[in-house]
Design a protein around this motif. Structure first.
Motif, mmCIF file in Angstrom:
data_model
loop_
_atom_site.group_PDB
_atom_site.id
_atom_site.type_symbol
_atom_site.label_atom_id
_atom_site.label_comp_id
_atom_site.label_asym_id
_atom_site.label_seq_id
_atom_site.Cartn_x
_atom_site.Cartn_y
_atom_site.Cartn_z
ATOM 1 N N ILE A 120 2.227 0.252 -7.930
ATOM 2 C CA ILE A 120 2.430 -1.200 -7.820
ATOM 3 C C ILE A 120 3.199 -1.531 -6.544
ATOM 4 C CG2 ILE A 120 3.489 -3.232 -8.874
ATOM 5 C CD1 ILE A 120 2.985 -1.858 -11.629
ATOM 6 N N VAL A 121 4.249 -0.779 -6.263
ATOM 7 C CA VAL A 121 5.039 -0.994 -5.047
ATOM 8 C C VAL A 121 4.172 -0.774 -3.812
ATOM 9 C CG1 VAL A 121 6.962 -0.090 -3.665
ATOM 10 C CG2 VAL A 121 7.267 -0.504 -6.120
ATOM 11 N N GLN A 122 3.355 0.281 -3.827
ATOM 12 C CA GLN A 122 2.486 0.577 -2.689
ATOM 13 C C GLN A 122 1.458 -0.530 -2.468
ATOM 14 O OE1 GLN A 122 3.323 3.297 -0.773
ATOM 15 N NE2 GLN A 122 2.023 2.195 0.664
ATOM 16 N N PHE A 123 0.930 -1.082 -3.553
ATOM 17 C CA PHE A 123 -0.018 -2.205 -3.468
ATOM 18 C C PHE A 123 0.592 -3.357 -2.692
ATOM 19 C CE2 PHE A 123 -1.276 -6.287 -5.414
ATOM 20 C CZ PHE A 123 -2.620 -6.310 -5.100
ATOM 21 N N VAL A 124 1.842 -3.696 -2.993
ATOM 22 C CA VAL A 124 2.511 -4.799 -2.309
ATOM 23 C C VAL A 124 2.761 -4.451 -0.852
ATOM 24 C CG1 VAL A 124 4.644 -6.154 -2.204
ATOM 25 C CG2 VAL A 124 3.540 -5.725 -4.404
ATOM 26 N N LYS A 125 3.232 -3.254 -0.578
ATOM 27 C CA LYS A 125 3.544 -2.859 0.793
ATOM 28 C C LYS A 125 2.299 -2.770 1.667
ATOM 29 C CE LYS A 125 7.864 -0.505 -0.046
ATOM 30 N NZ LYS A 125 8.653 0.710 0.173
ATOM 31 N N ASP A 126 1.151 -2.474 1.061
ATOM 32 C CA ASP A 126 -0.096 -2.376 1.829
ATOM 33 C C ASP A 126 -0.682 -3.736 2.185
ATOM 34 O OD1 ASP A 126 0.055 0.366 1.747
ATOM 35 O OD2 ASP A 126 -1.437 0.604 0.153
#
Length: 133
Positions: free
Chosen positions: A126-132
């Motif tokens: 979920i965190v990676q989705f936002v950062k991408d």
């Protein structure tokens, strides 16, 4: 006449809204019907919202993960990402009707129509989705 007035914007549509909660001090912001549009439409911040139902087992399972996601994003993104949640059993989000719960929508500051997250319910993903974005 009434329908025409709502359609033309003369009369605001009814939006079911719980009372605004007292600030909890945690990293997750609790949205209500009355605060939803302003929060997701904030042009200064990205907003990640979990639309949930308190009766949903998947939502209860996601709750601790959601808190950790909020803590990580508030630390790493310098407060430019708001992580919020909204109880859909007590509130309406004008123009949005989730198909199931939990529904996770990311509203980047540059594209406020929202992007649905449909990956795993893992904190890292979920965190990676936002950062991408």
């Amino acid at each position: 006449a009434f329908v025409r007035a709502v359609g033309s914007g003369e009369v605001a549509p009814y939006v079911r809204s719980a009372a605004a909660p007292e600030p909890q001090g945690g990293a997750v912001v609790e949205l209500v019907g009355d605060s939803h549009a302003a929060a997701v439409g904030d042009a200064e911040r990205d907003v990640l919202v979990q639309y949930y139902s308190p009766d949903c087992g998947h939502c209860r399972k996601l709750a601790p993960v959601w808190s950790r996601v909020a803590e990580r994003l508030s630390e790493s993104e310098g407060g430019e990402v708001v992580v919020a949640q909204m109880d859909m059993s007590a509130n309406d989000a004008l123009g949005f009707e989730p198909e199931g719960f939990p529904t996770l929508i990311f509203y980047p500051r540059t594209a406020k129509q929202g992007i649905e997250y449909d990956g795993s319910r893992d904190e890292h993903d979920i965190v990676q989705f936002v950062k991408d974005r």
